[in-house]
Design a protein around this motif. Structure first.
Motif, PDB file in Angstrom:
ATOM      1  N   SER A  49       0.837  -1.209   0.000  1.00  0.00           N
ATOM      2  CA  SER A  49       0.000   0.000   0.000  1.00  0.00           C
ATOM      3  C   SER A  49       0.866   1.252   0.000  1.00  0.00           C
ATOM      4  N   SER A  53       0.994   3.962  -3.056  1.00  0.00           N
ATOM      5  CA  SER A  53       0.723   5.375  -2.749  1.00  0.00           C
ATOM      6  C   SER A  53       1.893   6.252  -3.155  1.00  0.00           C
ATOM      7  N   GLU A  73      -8.557   0.275  -3.966  1.00  0.00           N
ATOM      8  CA  GLU A  73      -7.733   1.171  -3.144  1.00  0.00           C
ATOM      9  C   GLU A  73      -8.560   2.367  -2.674  1.00  0.00           C
ATOM     10  N   LYS A  76     -10.923   1.790   0.405  1.00  0.00           N
ATOM     11  CA  LYS A  76     -10.351   1.517   1.729  1.00  0.00           C
ATOM     12  C   LYS A  76     -10.663   2.670   2.679  1.00  0.00           C
ATOM     13  N   PHE A  80      -4.260   4.536   4.462  1.00  0.00           N
ATOM     14  CA  PHE A  80      -3.835   4.478   3.074  1.00  0.00           C
ATOM     15  C   PHE A  80      -4.987   4.809   2.131  1.00  0.00           C
TER      16      PHE A  80
END
Length: 163
Positions: A49, A53, A73, A76, A80
């Motif tokens: 993650s 990022s 992603e 979430k 993150f």
């Protein structure tokens, strides 16, 4: 009074304690293994993650706005997810800003073309006015010369007829 006696079997208690110690050691080894495996799995997940990022942030820093983040992603809810959503908002804001700049530059180019056309038209009109003024001045000069000739002839005829 009497003496009370108790039959105490120390060997069986010792065997029970050894057995308990082995069970505790086995449980400790199993839990240590589980915790180690879980730690490795979670650290790998966290590091992936972080890598995704940071890769996305690096691409944004280089103004690559074509990159995208997976929907997974973006859904979430952890730190993150918040970070990735913030980076996605930055990307969207960059795209909107660039769109506005493009629209403004198109408008400036259009206005510039219109001003160029108006300037060219004004220059032609000024040239025509200048040419017309020059013609008027030339005719006025011709008229003045004609008037002077006429005045001289009139003066000449006037002096000759009286004399």
């Amino acid at each position: 009074m009497g003496i009370m006696g108790a039959d105490f079997d120390a060997e069986s208690i010792y065997n029970e304690m050894e057995h308990f110690k082995k069970v505790c050691l086995l449980v400790l080894v199993i839990f240590t293994g589980i915790i180690t495996i879980a730690g490795l799995l979670f650290s790998d997940k966290i590091s992936r993650s972080i890598k995704r990022s940071s890769d996305f942030a690096k691409e944004l820093a280089e103004f690559n706005l074509q990159i995208s983040i997976s929907k997974k992603e973006l859904r979430k809810k952890d730190e993150f997810g918040i970070l990735v959503n913030s980076l996605e908002n930055i990307r969207n804001n960059f795209q909107a800003l660039i769109g506005k700049i493009n629209a403004s530059s198109s408008q400036v180019a259009l206005t510039s073309n219109q001003l160029t056309a108006a300037s060219t038209h004004s220059a032609r009109a000024a040239e025509e006015v200048s040419h017309t003024i020059h013609e008027i001045a030339a005719r006025a000069e011709d008229q003045m010369e004609s008037t002077m000739e006429g005045a001289l002839k009139t003066n000449y005829h006037g002096t000759n007829s009286s004399g």
